[in-house]
Write a protein that holds these residues in place. Structure first.
Motif, PDB file in Angstrom:
ATOM      1  N   GLN A  41      11.864  -6.169   5.035  1.00  0.00           N
ATOM      2  CA  GLN A  41      12.562  -6.614   3.828  1.00  0.00           C
ATOM      3  C   GLN A  41      13.662  -7.628   4.147  1.00  0.00           C
ATOM      4  OE1 GLN A  41      14.690  -3.668   1.571  1.00  0.00           O
ATOM      5  NE2 GLN A  41      15.416  -2.583   3.367  1.00  0.00           N
ATOM      6  N   ARG A  42      14.165  -7.624   5.389  1.00  0.00           N
ATOM      7  CA  ARG A  42      15.129  -8.648   5.779  1.00  0.00           C
ATOM      8  C   ARG A  42      14.451 -10.004   5.985  1.00  0.00           C
ATOM      9  NH1 ARG A  42      17.386  -4.446   9.073  1.00  0.00           N
ATOM     10  NH2 ARG A  42      16.274  -5.256  10.902  1.00  0.00           N
ATOM     11  N   ARG A  43      13.177  -9.968   6.337  1.00  0.00           N
ATOM     12  CA  ARG A  43      12.468 -11.201   6.659  1.00  0.00           C
ATOM     13  C   ARG A  43      11.654 -11.753   5.496  1.00  0.00           C
ATOM     14  NH1 ARG A  43       9.940  -9.409  12.571  1.00  0.00           N
ATOM     15  NH2 ARG A  43      11.947  -9.170  13.658  1.00  0.00           N
ATOM     16  N   SER A  44      11.339 -10.899   4.546  1.00  0.00           N
ATOM     17  CA  SER A  44      10.450 -11.317   3.462  1.00  0.00           C
ATOM     18  C   SER A  44      11.060 -11.035   2.103  1.00  0.00           C
ATOM     19  CB  SER A  44       9.103 -10.586   3.589  1.00  0.00           C
ATOM     20  OG  SER A  44       8.329 -10.729   2.424  1.00  0.00           O
ATOM     21  N   PRO A  45      11.354 -12.071   1.311  1.00  0.00           N
ATOM     22  CA  PRO A  45      11.853 -11.854  -0.047  1.00  0.00           C
ATOM     23  C   PRO A  45      10.880 -11.031  -0.887  1.00  0.00           C
ATOM     24  CG  PRO A  45      12.191 -14.137   0.619  1.00  0.00           C
ATOM     25  CD  PRO A  45      11.315 -13.509   1.659  1.00  0.00           C
ATOM     26  N   GLU A  46       9.591 -11.235  -0.671  1.00  0.00           N
ATOM     27  CA  GLU A  46       8.600 -10.472  -1.424  1.00  0.00           C
ATOM     28  C   GLU A  46       8.706  -8.991  -1.103  1.00  0.00           C
ATOM     29  OE1 GLU A  46       3.739 -10.255  -2.140  1.00  0.00           O
ATOM     30  OE2 GLU A  46       4.595 -11.753  -0.794  1.00  0.00           O
ATOM     31  N   ALA A  47       8.890  -8.678   0.180  1.00  0.00           N
ATOM     32  CA  ALA A  47       9.044  -7.279   0.582  1.00  0.00           C
ATOM     33  C   ALA A  47      10.333  -6.694   0.005  1.00  0.00           C
ATOM     34  CB  ALA A  47       9.042  -7.170   2.102  1.00  0.00           C
ATOM     35  N   ALA A  48      11.403  -7.480   0.031  1.00  0.00           N
ATOM     36  CA  ALA A  48      12.678  -7.012  -0.523  1.00  0.00           C
ATOM     37  C   ALA A  48      12.544  -6.697  -2.005  1.00  0.00           C
ATOM     38  CB  ALA A  48      13.760  -8.066  -0.295  1.00  0.00           C
ATOM     39  N   ASP A  49      11.808  -7.538  -2.720  1.00  0.00           N
ATOM     40  CA  ASP A  49      11.581  -7.290  -4.143  1.00  0.00           C
ATOM     41  C   ASP A  49      10.793  -5.992  -4.348  1.00  0.00           C
ATOM     42  OD1 ASP A  49      12.911  -9.569  -4.857  1.00  0.00           O
ATOM     43  OD2 ASP A  49      11.115 -10.797  -5.086  1.00  0.00           O
ATOM     44  N   MET A  50       9.834  -5.750  -3.474  1.00  0.00           N
ATOM     45  CA  MET A  50       9.027  -4.536  -3.590  1.00  0.00           C
ATOM     46  C   MET A  50       9.882  -3.293  -3.357  1.00  0.00           C
ATOM     47  SD  MET A  50       5.683  -6.000  -1.568  1.00  0.00           S
ATOM     48  CE  MET A  50       4.762  -4.466  -1.533  1.00  0.00           C
ATOM     49  N   ILE A  51      10.770  -3.363  -2.369  1.00  0.00           N
ATOM     50  CA  ILE A  51      11.653  -2.235  -2.086  1.00  0.00           C
ATOM     51  C   ILE A  51      12.595  -1.982  -3.256  1.00  0.00           C
ATOM     52  CG2 ILE A  51      13.561  -1.433  -0.652  1.00  0.00           C
ATOM     53  CD1 ILE A  51      10.927  -1.136   0.709  1.00  0.00           C
ATOM     54  N   SER A  52      13.058  -3.072  -3.884  1.00  0.00           N
ATOM     55  CA  SER A  52      13.990  -2.917  -5.012  1.00  0.00           C
ATOM     56  C   SER A  52      13.348  -2.148  -6.158  1.00  0.00           C
ATOM     57  CB  SER A  52      14.460  -4.288  -5.500  1.00  0.00           C
ATOM     58  OG  SER A  52      13.419  -4.995  -6.142  1.00  0.00           O
ATOM     59  N   GLN A  53      12.023  -2.151  -6.214  1.00  0.00           N
ATOM     60  CA  GLN A  53      11.331  -1.412  -7.264  1.00  0.00           C
ATOM     61  C   GLN A  53      11.580   0.097  -7.141  1.00  0.00           C
ATOM     62  OE1 GLN A  53       7.176  -2.514  -7.368  1.00  0.00           O
ATOM     63  NE2 GLN A  53       7.640  -4.694  -7.354  1.00  0.00           N
TER      64      GLN A  53
ATOM     65  N   ARG B  39       0.836  -1.207   0.000  1.00  0.00           N
ATOM     66  CA  ARG B  39       0.000   0.000   0.000  1.00  0.00           C
ATOM     67  C   ARG B  39       0.865   1.250   0.000  1.00  0.00           C
ATOM     68  NH1 ARG B  39      -4.860   0.899   2.420  1.00  0.00           N
ATOM     69  NH2 ARG B  39      -5.328  -1.151   1.559  1.00  0.00           N
ATOM     70  N   VAL B  40       1.879   1.265   0.837  1.00  0.00           N
ATOM     71  CA  VAL B  40       2.740   2.444   0.953  1.00  0.00           C
ATOM     72  C   VAL B  40       3.523   2.691  -0.331  1.00  0.00           C
ATOM     73  CG1 VAL B  40       4.734   3.418   2.151  1.00  0.00           C
ATOM     74  CG2 VAL B  40       2.962   2.231   3.446  1.00  0.00           C
ATOM     75  N   LEU B  41       4.140   1.649  -0.847  1.00  0.00           N
ATOM     76  CA  LEU B  41       4.980   1.804  -2.026  1.00  0.00           C
ATOM     77  C   LEU B  41       4.162   2.144  -3.267  1.00  0.00           C
ATOM     78  CD1 LEU B  41       7.626  -1.024  -1.554  1.00  0.00           C
ATOM     79  CD2 LEU B  41       7.679   1.360  -0.795  1.00  0.00           C
TER      80      LEU B  41
ATOM     81  N   LEU C  85       7.728   8.161   4.056  1.00  0.00           N
ATOM     82  CA  LEU C  85       8.179   6.816   4.389  1.00  0.00           C
ATOM     83  C   LEU C  85       9.003   6.779   5.674  1.00  0.00           C
ATOM     84  CD1 LEU C  85       8.238   3.883   3.282  1.00  0.00           C
ATOM     85  CD2 LEU C  85      10.326   4.499   2.047  1.00  0.00           C
ATOM     86  N   ARG C  86       9.636   7.861   6.008  1.00  0.00           N
ATOM     87  CA  ARG C  86      10.595   7.897   7.117  1.00  0.00           C
ATOM     88  C   ARG C  86      10.054   7.393   8.455  1.00  0.00           C
ATOM     89  NH1 ARG C  86      12.135  11.679  10.864  1.00  0.00           N
ATOM     90  NH2 ARG C  86      10.670  13.204  10.029  1.00  0.00           N
ATOM     91  N   PRO C  87       8.843   7.790   8.890  1.00  0.00           N
ATOM     92  CA  PRO C  87       8.376   7.332  10.194  1.00  0.00           C
ATOM     93  C   PRO C  87       8.297   5.810  10.330  1.00  0.00           C
ATOM     94  CG  PRO C  87       7.028   9.151   9.395  1.00  0.00           C
ATOM     95  CD  PRO C  87       7.886   8.713   8.254  1.00  0.00           C
ATOM     96  N   MET C  88       8.137   5.118   9.210  1.00  0.00           N
ATOM     97  CA  MET C  88       8.010   3.667   9.276  1.00  0.00           C
ATOM     98  C   MET C  88       9.194   2.962   8.634  1.00  0.00           C
ATOM     99  SD  MET C  88       4.956   3.099   6.447  1.00  0.00           S
ATOM    100  CE  MET C  88       5.053   1.327   6.613  1.00  0.00           C
TER     101      MET C  88
END
Length: 209
Positions: free
Chosen positions: A123-135, A76-78, A112-115
Motif C-alpha cells: 500500500q506504500r508503493r501502490s495507490p491502487e492498493a492503498a485505496d483497496m485497504i481504505s475500503q 483476492r484477499v480483501l 490477514l495477519r500472516p501477510m
C-alpha cells in the motif's frame, strides 16, 4: 464442414483458450498469495512461477509487472474478507454487540495477519492498493455507526465523531497486529483487550455529558 459448424468450432476453441488463460492466471495469483501468506514480503517471480507450474515469461504475459500481480493478490484477499463480514444490527445489549464486532474483526484480521507486512509494503508503493485497504476502514466505520447507533446518538454532538474515530482506530487491522505480534497476546487475550478499549471509549465519552 459447413459454415455453421466451422463457426461453432471456432467458438469452442476460443472458449477453451479463455478457460486456460483464466486457469493459468488463477494459478499464478494463488501461488503469489501462498508465498505472501507464508511471510514473503515481496514474492519473487521465479518462486511464483515454479509453484504455479509455469515459466517466468508466462507470469509476465498475464501481468505487466509484479506490482500488478501483487495488487491482484491483495484484491483476492480483501474481497474474501469483506465478503465474510456481516453488517451488525443495533439490537440487543451493547456488550453483546461489542463482542460480536470484536469477534468478527478478530476472525478477519487473523487471516490477514500472516501477510500484513506484504500488505503494508504494497500500500506504500501502490495507490491502487492503498485505496483497496481504505475500503476496510470505510466498511469498519459504517459498521460501527450502524451497530452502535443508539450509543452514539446518546452522546453530545461534539463527542460522536470523536467516539466513532476512536472505535475505528481500536478495531483497525494494525491494532490487531500490534496486539498479536508486538505484544505477543493470544487470540483470546487480544479479543479481551479490544473489548476493553471499545467499552472504555463509550464510558469516557458518556462521562463527558
Amino acid at each position: 464442414m459447413d459454415g455453421q459448424t466451422l463457426h461453432t468450432t471456432k467458438q469452442l476453441q476460443t472458449a477453451g483458450r479463455g478457460d486456460r488463460v483464466a486457469r493459468t492466471r488463477e494459478s499464478i495469483v494463488a501461488s503469489a498469495l501462498a508465498l505472501a501468506t507464508a511471510g514473503q514480503v515481496a514474492p519473487i517471480v521465479r518462486d511464483i512461477a515454479q509453484m504455479a507450474g509455469v515459466s517466468a515469461r508466462t507470469v509476465f504475459q498475464h501481468f505487466a509487472d509484479t506490482a500488478e500481480l501483487y495488487v491482484a493478490v491483495l484484491g483476492r484477499v480483501l474481497a474474501a474478507l469483506v465478503g465474510e463480514s456481516k453488517e451488525l444490527a443495533a439490537v440487543g445489549p451493547v456488550e453483546q454487540r461489542i463482542a460480536a464486532m470484536i469477534n468478527q474483526c478478530a476472525d478477519r484480521y487473523e487471516q490477514l495477519r500472516p501477510m500484513w507486512t506484504f500488505v503494508e509494503t504494497l500500500q506504500r508503493r501502490s495507490p491502487e492498493a492503498a485505496d483497496m485497504i481504505s475500503q476496510i476502514y470505510s466498511a469498519n466505520t459504517a459498521n460501527l455507526s450502524q451497530a452502535f447507533a443508539p450509543e452514539l446518538a446518546a452522546l453530545p454532538a461534539e463527542s460522536r465523531q470523536r467516539a466513532l474515530t476512536a472505535l475505528a482506530l481500536a478495531i483497525a487491522p494494525e491494532s490487531w497486529v500490534v496486539l498479536r505480534q508486538r505484544l505477543n497476546l493470544s487470540v483470546e487475550q487480544a479479543r479481551e483487550e479490544l473489548g476493553f478499549v471499545v467499552k472504555s471509549v463509550f464510558a469516557t465519552e458518556a462521562a463527558r455529558r
